[in-house]
Design a protein around this motif. Structure first.
Motif, PDB file in Angstrom:
ATOM      1  N   ALA A  43      13.816  30.674 -11.279  1.00 10.40           N
ATOM      2  CA  ALA A  43      13.345  29.445 -10.634  1.00 10.40           C
ATOM      3  C   ALA A  43      14.474  28.725  -9.894  1.00 10.40           C
ATOM      4  O   ALA A  43      14.275  28.208  -8.795  1.00 10.40           O
ATOM      5  CB  ALA A  43      12.718  28.516 -11.670  1.00 10.40           C
ATOM      6  N   VAL A  44      15.650  28.710 -10.486  1.00 13.55           N
ATOM      7  CA  VAL A  44      16.774  27.975  -9.899  1.00 13.55           C
ATOM      8  C   VAL A  44      17.397  28.722  -8.719  1.00 13.55           C
ATOM      9  O   VAL A  44      17.712  28.122  -7.691  1.00 13.55           O
ATOM     10  CB  VAL A  44      17.850  27.685 -10.978  1.00 13.55           C
ATOM     11  N   TYR A  45      17.572  30.043  -8.845  1.00 14.28           N
ATOM     12  CA  TYR A  45      18.364  30.787  -7.866  1.00 14.28           C
ATOM     13  C   TYR A  45      17.562  31.543  -6.806  1.00 14.28           C
ATOM     14  O   TYR A  45      18.138  31.981  -5.814  1.00 14.28           O
ATOM     15  CB  TYR A  45      19.319  31.745  -8.585  1.00 14.28           C
ATOM     16  N   THR A  46      16.263  31.698  -6.965  1.00 18.79           N
ATOM     17  CA  THR A  46      15.482  32.422  -5.953  1.00 18.79           C
ATOM     18  C   THR A  46      15.566  31.769  -4.576  1.00 18.79           C
ATOM     19  O   THR A  46      15.797  32.478  -3.580  1.00 18.79           O
ATOM     20  CB  THR A  46      14.016  32.602  -6.397  1.00 18.79           C
ATOM     21  N   PRO A  47      15.405  30.446  -4.453  1.00 18.83           N
ATOM     22  CA  PRO A  47      15.524  29.849  -3.106  1.00 18.83           C
ATOM     23  C   PRO A  47      16.902  30.085  -2.472  1.00 18.83           C
ATOM     24  O   PRO A  47      16.996  30.414  -1.288  1.00 18.83           O
ATOM     25  CB  PRO A  47      15.280  28.360  -3.349  1.00 18.83           C
ATOM     26  N   TYR A  48      17.945  29.948  -3.270  1.00 19.30           N
ATOM     27  CA  TYR A  48      19.300  30.154  -2.758  1.00 19.30           C
ATOM     28  C   TYR A  48      19.500  31.600  -2.317  1.00 19.30           C
ATOM     29  O   TYR A  48      19.983  31.869  -1.210  1.00 19.30           O
ATOM     30  CB  TYR A  48      20.329  29.767  -3.828  1.00 19.30           C
ATOM     31  N   ILE A  66      14.782  43.415  -3.654  1.00 19.92           N
ATOM     32  CA  ILE A  66      16.208  43.101  -3.816  1.00 19.92           C
ATOM     33  C   ILE A  66      16.372  41.939  -4.803  1.00 19.92           C
ATOM     34  O   ILE A  66      17.221  41.991  -5.698  1.00 19.92           O
ATOM     35  CB  ILE A  66      16.855  42.773  -2.455  1.00 19.92           C
ATOM     36  N   LEU A  67      15.562  40.902  -4.637  1.00 22.21           N
ATOM     37  CA  LEU A  67      15.637  39.761  -5.562  1.00 22.21           C
ATOM     38  C   LEU A  67      15.353  40.205  -6.994  1.00 22.21           C
ATOM     39  O   LEU A  67      16.057  39.795  -7.929  1.00 22.21           O
ATOM     40  CB  LEU A  67      14.658  38.666  -5.143  1.00 22.21           C
ATOM     41  N   SER A  68      14.369  41.060  -7.165  1.00 19.30           N
ATOM     42  CA  SER A  68      14.058  41.560  -8.509  1.00 19.30           C
ATOM     43  C   SER A  68      15.235  42.327  -9.084  1.00 19.30           C
ATOM     44  O   SER A  68      15.586  42.161 -10.260  1.00 19.30           O
ATOM     45  CB  SER A  68      12.831  42.474  -8.468  1.00 19.30           C
TER      46      SER A  68
END
Length: 148
Positions: free
Chosen positions: A24-29, A50-52
């Motif tokens: 939740a915290v780092y996905t937008p960044y 890639i995010l996963s």
């Protein structure tokens, strides 16, 4: 102790909701980092993959030293580069159209022996050779087309 350090400690201790909080915290960044790096060169699904992969790396505690934010960004960039390298298309020699005036060597001649030797080099070497010496393409064009 900073929030980032607390989160990292909870992740290392295997707290169940810690990875959800990190996502939740780092996905937008991380999405911004990847967008700035890739633009539209990869489809949305690849970005999500890639995010996963980044968060799986975090969950396995395989991060380098440094701040959590910087480490996640570095891991994301590495995964993106790997994905880009896999995405590059190589044009096979079968797909190259020979112009009508292109010389096709007759059998049992020096030219045919050289042609066979070039073809035995394998991909992408034979393609590079043909593009440069037969078609006169520039090295930069060949590099772009072959991803080399």
């Amino acid at each position: 102790m900073a929030e980032e350090e607390k989160l990292l400690m909870r992740l290392k201790n295997g707290k169940r909701n810690a990875i959800d909080e990190a996502i939740a915290v780092y996905t937008p960044y991380l999405s911004t980092v990847l967008y700035n790096m890739l633009g539209n060169r990869l489809p949305k699904e690849d970005i999500e993959e890639i995010l996963s992969d980044v968060f799986v790396t975090l969950w396995k505690n395989d991060l380098e030293k440094g701040t959590l934010r910087a480490s996640l960004a570095a891991v994301a960039r590495n995964f993106a580069l790997k994905k880009l390298n896999k995405q590059r298309d190589y044009t096979s020699l079968d797909e190259i159209e020979l112009p009508d005036e292109a010389p096709i060597p007759e059998e049992n001649t020096t030219e045919s022996v050289v042609w066979d030797a070039v073809m035995s080099l394998g991909e992408p070497d034979n393609e590079i050779f043909v593009r440069y010496y037969i078609f006169g393409e520039k090295i930069r064009e060949i590099a772009t087309a072959t991803g080399v």
